[in-house]
Design a protein around this motif. Sequence first.
Motif, PDB file in Angstrom:
ATOM      1  N   ASP A  91      25.902  43.853 -14.494  1.00  0.00           N
ATOM      2  CA  ASP A  91      24.838  42.916 -14.091  1.00  0.00           C
ATOM      3  C   ASP A  91      25.082  41.536 -14.692  1.00  0.00           C
ATOM      4  OD1 ASP A  91      23.288  44.477 -12.453  1.00  0.00           O
ATOM      5  OD2 ASP A  91      22.079  45.301 -14.090  1.00  0.00           O
ATOM      6  N   LEU A 141      28.002  39.618 -13.087  1.00  0.00           N
ATOM      7  CA  LEU A 141      27.713  39.012 -11.784  1.00  0.00           C
ATOM      8  C   LEU A 141      26.954  37.696 -11.984  1.00  0.00           C
ATOM      9  CD1 LEU A 141      28.006  39.499  -8.706  1.00  0.00           C
ATOM     10  CD2 LEU A 141      25.676  40.380  -8.737  1.00  0.00           C
ATOM     11  N   VAL A 142      25.981  37.702 -12.895  1.00  0.00           N
ATOM     12  CA  VAL A 142      25.222  36.472 -13.170  1.00  0.00           C
ATOM     13  C   VAL A 142      26.176  35.382 -13.647  1.00  0.00           C
ATOM     14  CG1 VAL A 142      23.444  35.437 -14.642  1.00  0.00           C
ATOM     15  CG2 VAL A 142      23.093  37.728 -13.705  1.00  0.00           C
ATOM     16  N   SER A 168      29.300  35.074 -13.115  1.00  0.00           N
ATOM     17  CA  SER A 168      30.273  34.644 -12.100  1.00  0.00           C
ATOM     18  C   SER A 168      29.666  33.625 -11.137  1.00  0.00           C
ATOM     19  CB  SER A 168      30.763  35.857 -11.298  1.00  0.00           C
ATOM     20  OG  SER A 168      29.769  36.243 -10.365  1.00  0.00           O
ATOM     21  N   GLY A 169      28.347  33.542 -11.120  1.00  0.00           N
ATOM     22  CA  GLY A 169      27.672  32.580 -10.244  1.00  0.00           C
ATOM     23  C   GLY A 169      27.535  33.086  -8.815  1.00  0.00           C
ATOM     24  N   MET A 170      27.953  34.325  -8.552  1.00  0.00           N
ATOM     25  CA  MET A 170      27.843  34.886  -7.191  1.00  0.00           C
ATOM     26  C   MET A 170      26.475  35.540  -7.020  1.00  0.00           C
ATOM     27  SD  MET A 170      30.738  34.705  -5.469  1.00  0.00           S
ATOM     28  CE  MET A 170      32.189  33.803  -5.852  1.00  0.00           C
ATOM     29  N   SER A 171      26.006  35.567  -5.778  1.00  0.00           N
ATOM     30  CA  SER A 171      24.657  36.109  -5.611  1.00  0.00           C
ATOM     31  C   SER A 171      24.670  37.606  -5.272  1.00  0.00           C
ATOM     32  CB  SER A 171      23.907  35.318  -4.549  1.00  0.00           C
ATOM     33  OG  SER A 171      24.703  35.273  -3.401  1.00  0.00           O
ATOM     34  N   SER A 172      25.815  38.147  -4.874  1.00  0.00           N
ATOM     35  CA  SER A 172      25.833  39.590  -4.593  1.00  0.00           C
ATOM     36  C   SER A 172      27.227  40.153  -4.900  1.00  0.00           C
ATOM     37  CB  SER A 172      25.534  39.836  -3.109  1.00  0.00           C
ATOM     38  OG  SER A 172      26.663  39.437  -2.345  1.00  0.00           O
ATOM     39  N   TRP A 173      27.287  41.482  -5.035  1.00  0.00           N
ATOM     40  CA  TRP A 173      28.574  42.120  -5.289  1.00  0.00           C
ATOM     41  C   TRP A 173      29.491  41.982  -4.081  1.00  0.00           C
ATOM     42  CZ3 TRP A 173      30.724  43.044  -9.724  1.00  0.00           C
ATOM     43  CH2 TRP A 173      29.916  43.172 -10.847  1.00  0.00           C
ATOM     44  N   ASP A 179      29.792  39.370  -2.194  1.00  0.00           N
ATOM     45  CA  ASP A 179      30.449  38.067  -2.346  1.00  0.00           C
ATOM     46  C   ASP A 179      31.523  38.145  -3.437  1.00  0.00           C
ATOM     47  OD1 ASP A 179      28.764  37.151  -0.473  1.00  0.00           O
ATOM     48  OD2 ASP A 179      27.477  35.971  -1.821  1.00  0.00           O
ATOM     49  N   TYR A 180      31.175  38.848  -4.519  1.00  0.00           N
ATOM     50  CA  TYR A 180      32.128  38.912  -5.630  1.00  0.00           C
ATOM     51  C   TYR A 180      33.391  39.674  -5.226  1.00  0.00           C
ATOM     52  CZ  TYR A 180      34.130  39.113 -10.225  1.00  0.00           C
ATOM     53  OH  TYR A 180      35.010  38.963 -11.277  1.00  0.00           O
TER      54      TYR A 180
END
Length: 261
Positions: free
Chosen positions: A34, A37-38, A40-45, A47-48
């Motif tokens: 969790d 992801l925060v 990384s600046g991405m809004s969803s997995w 996108d990541y």
Amino acid sequence: MELDVYQRIKTVVKTNLGIDLEHYKDEQMRRRLDSWLVRSGMSSWDDYFARIKVDKDELLKFRNYLTINVTEFYRDTERWKHLQNIVFPMILKDAGPRGLRVWSAGCSIGAEPFTLGMILEELTPTRKHYILGTDLDKGAIARAMSGGAFITEEIRGLSPAQRANYLRPGGPPFYVVESLIKKITFREQNMISDTFEKDFDLIVCRNVVIYFTSETKDMLYRKFTGALRKGGILFIGGTEIIPHPQDFGLKSVGISFYQKI
Ligand SMILES: C[S@@+](CC[C@H](N)C(=O)[O-])C[C@H]1O[C@@H](n2cnc3c(N)ncnc32)[C@H](O)[C@@H]1O
């Protein structure tokens, strides 16, 4: 994080990085993911995952984060002094004229096997020993093989004399000298799924199993015992404990040290 999302991440991580998160403590790993992801600046997995498909550098960073490479020379100085002053003299005496077989399992970028190399050179300047350093993380092993780079916090346990003898001039970042690198055999290895070499006098596995489930931990302690010679020593992390060592064919011989019966 929802369970189904975690299941998907596990599959992607296994396929792309070869790391089986089933062996890692669930809750701790989900929290770590969790916060990654925060960060990384991405809004969803989704996108990541799309990003790490094309960005190999990010993929490596993700791998480093999952495997947690934190380390330093003489990490927990007190325990290492015990190794140097009590444990090594004992196993060296048992070994007679032959050199020791010593293994740092989960060695990260090499601070631990390099510490072993320094201690053994100081204790037995003319004897040759086999020192193995292994880690799951290819990038960490590549760094270890090139002698660093280490940051200031990672070398704080070294005395001025050790810095002068074992570090190249300059820094930060710091690199160990070639002669110390040559004392260590480094190898990529997954301790959960790969087979172990045998007949070790000492196995150092510190700050690795804390991330694993208790079943995986138990399985590893059995494998480590199998890889030790009779009377050999397992050296574990400062926050770790084996509550019933006899279940694994071990007996406690001091805080963090267990001997194969
Ligand atoms: C926190 S570091 C500990 C490094 C060193 N032992 C110390 O105490 O300073 C944990 C290391 O364990 C490695 N590791 C994690 N899972 C592993 C596995 N299944 N097999 C081998 N190494 C693993 C990681 O890549 C990481 O470098």
